[in-house]
Scaffold this motif. Sequence first.
Motif, short mmCIF file in Angstrom:
data_model
loop_
_atom_site.label_atom_id
_atom_site.label_comp_id
_atom_site.label_asym_id
_atom_site.label_seq_id
_atom_site.Cartn_x
_atom_site.Cartn_y
_atom_site.Cartn_z
N GLU A 1 0.81 -1.21 0.00
CA GLU A 1 0.00 0.00 0.00
C GLU A 1 0.85 1.27 0.00
O GLU A 1 0.33 2.37 -0.05
CB GLU A 1 -0.93 0.01 1.22
CG GLU A 1 -1.88 -1.20 1.25
CD GLU A 1 -2.72 -1.21 2.52
OE1 GLU A 1 -2.51 -0.31 3.36
OE2 GLU A 1 -3.56 -2.11 2.66
N ASP B 1 4.38 1.13 -6.16
CA ASP B 1 3.96 1.49 -7.51
C ASP B 1 5.12 1.99 -8.35
O ASP B 1 4.91 2.55 -9.42
CB ASP B 1 2.85 2.56 -7.45
CG ASP B 1 1.61 2.04 -6.76
OD1 ASP B 1 1.36 0.83 -6.86
OD2 ASP B 1 0.90 2.83 -6.12
N VAL C 1 -4.96 -8.93 -15.70
CA VAL C 1 -5.44 -8.50 -14.38
C VAL C 1 -4.23 -8.13 -13.54
O VAL C 1 -3.46 -9.00 -13.12
CB VAL C 1 -6.26 -9.62 -13.69
CG1 VAL C 1 -6.74 -9.14 -12.32
CG2 VAL C 1 -7.43 -10.03 -14.57
N ASP C 2 -4.01 -6.85 -13.33
CA ASP C 2 -2.85 -6.37 -12.55
C ASP C 2 -3.27 -5.10 -11.83
O ASP C 2 -3.44 -4.05 -12.45
CB ASP C 2 -1.66 -6.09 -13.48
CG ASP C 2 -0.36 -5.93 -12.71
OD1 ASP C 2 -0.43 -5.55 -11.52
OD2 ASP C 2 0.72 -6.18 -13.27
N PRO C 3 -3.43 -5.16 -10.49
CA PRO C 3 -3.91 -3.99 -9.75
C PRO C 3 -2.85 -2.91 -9.54
O PRO C 3 -3.18 -1.81 -9.12
CB PRO C 3 -4.36 -4.58 -8.41
CG PRO C 3 -3.49 -5.78 -8.23
CD PRO C 3 -3.25 -6.33 -9.61
N HIS C 4 -1.57 -3.21 -9.80
CA HIS C 4 -0.51 -2.23 -9.55
C HIS C 4 -0.56 -1.11 -10.59
O HIS C 4 -1.09 -1.28 -11.69
CB HIS C 4 0.86 -2.91 -9.59
CG HIS C 4 1.06 -3.93 -8.51
ND1 HIS C 4 0.62 -5.24 -8.65
CD2 HIS C 4 1.64 -3.85 -7.29
CE1 HIS C 4 0.93 -5.91 -7.55
NE2 HIS C 4 1.54 -5.11 -6.71
N GLY D 1 2.29 -2.45 -14.40
CA GLY D 1 0.84 -2.29 -14.32
C GLY D 1 0.30 -1.38 -15.41
O GLY D 1 -0.75 -1.65 -16.01
N SER E 1 -2.34 -2.06 -18.39
CA SER E 1 -3.51 -1.23 -18.69
C SER E 1 -3.53 -0.81 -20.15
O SER E 1 -4.58 -0.83 -20.81
CB SER E 1 -3.50 0.01 -17.79
OG SER E 1 -3.57 -0.35 -16.42
#
Length: 566
Positions: A36, A41, A314-317, A322, A326
């Motif tokens: 977090e 990131d 599927v990559d939340p970063h 990331g 996207s």
Amino acid sequence: MQSGCSWHPARSALRQMFKSLGQRSASWKRWAGIDELPIADNVFLRVFFGVAGALLIYAVFAVAIFHFLNSTRYSDYREQRVTPLMTWIAEDTRPRLELLTAITGTNEIHALRQLQQLPLTGIQRERLLAGQTVVLPYHGGTQAFRMLPTGQVLSILFSDLELETALWSTRLVSILSRQSDEAMQTATVDTLARRLNLPLVLQPVENMALWQLGLRQRFVQEGWTVFPVVTHADAGVEQRALAVALDDKHFLQLSPLPGFKVWAWPVLGTLVALALVCVGVTLHLLLQQIESRLRKIETAANRISRGDMDARVVDPHVDAVGRLGSVFNSMADHIQRLVDVQREMIHAVSHELRTPVARIRFGIQMIEDFVDDKVVTKQLKGIDSDIQELNELIDEILTYARLEQGGPILDFQTTNVKDIVQQIVSEQTRIHQRIGIQANIQVANPKAVVSEVEPRYIHRSMQNLVGNAARYAKSQVQINANFGDETIRIDVEDDGPGVPEEDWERIFTPFARLDDSRTRSSGGYGLGLSIVRRILYWHGGQAFVGKSALGGAKFSLVWPRKQLSS
């Protein structure tokens, strides 16, 4: 073959170990909340802080390893220093112990003891029985043990093991050399020096003139001294040397005086190797996650190449990988949309072309059957109208295809949008004279009416909306233009039947018709709103529909005043 087979289980074990370490690292990061943090990131910061943290942890272990290695090395070093002297004494114990007593001036530093009486561990006893020298700390000094052929253990105490072993051994060489003939003195010195592992050199007493007065006085009084020397091997570094009197003409010089080197190459090599292993394991754990995420993108790309257009990453970063995922998903969405649009256009175009082509064929047949000029002229006008309809349809299809498949090359210009709104009101009023078309322009800042747009396409998008509103309106069309500092919004409202809420999105799809009232008789081919939405997309804006206060539909255009590309 056996070695190759044995390697596979080892390789599998290593792979399983790294996988387990990666899972533990990931779970620890989730527990600590690292995922977090902002560094989660940023690939560079994640690798940098990961390596820095690993090096800090390694530094703590390196200190412990350094002390452990040097304690082991120092123990070996002390045994190596004292072993030649202990071995020499053990060969002829009693006369040589008497000689050692004469040199040291006391017989309390050495003793002959039984092995069972010594406080030694089992390993130390085995080493003694194997003929090795054992050195242990003893009351601020050092105690050395050596097994004798008689079964007894020789014990000698040292207060300064390095200096005393060198001094006592050199003085033994001096005494024994003086007992030999003068002609054999040099040979005796060399023989005993090799036997006791001493780098001894005969020096003339004239060399003592270079010493300080205090060193010369000590040498005269005690028969030995320690003085500084500069060796060429150490590039001018000053070291210590030992001088022991031999006779009136010579003295024995032990140079340099043996000393323990803390920073030896084996220690440095071990620490560097462990540091490389630590950094390598850390980089593997950090990059393994990045590599697995890249493999997901590769897998999705392979699925799309095989025709699976629903494959997504599927990559939340939101780091570089990331963002790559996207962008890949956006590209996949665009490709899927193009494929769907192509499929729909092939189906719709064939349907749309069928009607005017059928009318043209019917008109040609009518011309062949009739000879009346009026009928022929009427049919020719119909054919010409159908050909014009075909041209308009083809133009709409090409415009939409150009906007959908990658976008046109837009020439953004600083344009007065207020003038475009007024021009459209004037044009549409002449075309739809029965409808009252009014423009309500709200300007907070006079400079806000200027925007970076492609004038031809913005004019076309507004024209499509106002034209549609005029065709479906009962009596009035209202254009509301709001010019803000950052964005421009154009709302076109009518008092017609409106658009059902469940069809607000479908109305922007190509060739979409909501009901029978929206047929070709009212104009259009179902591409106008699709073209409007794509024009706004390439301007960085949006086109959407809602309910109007007039009772009909409300179509809105919103785009930024300044384009990012400029």
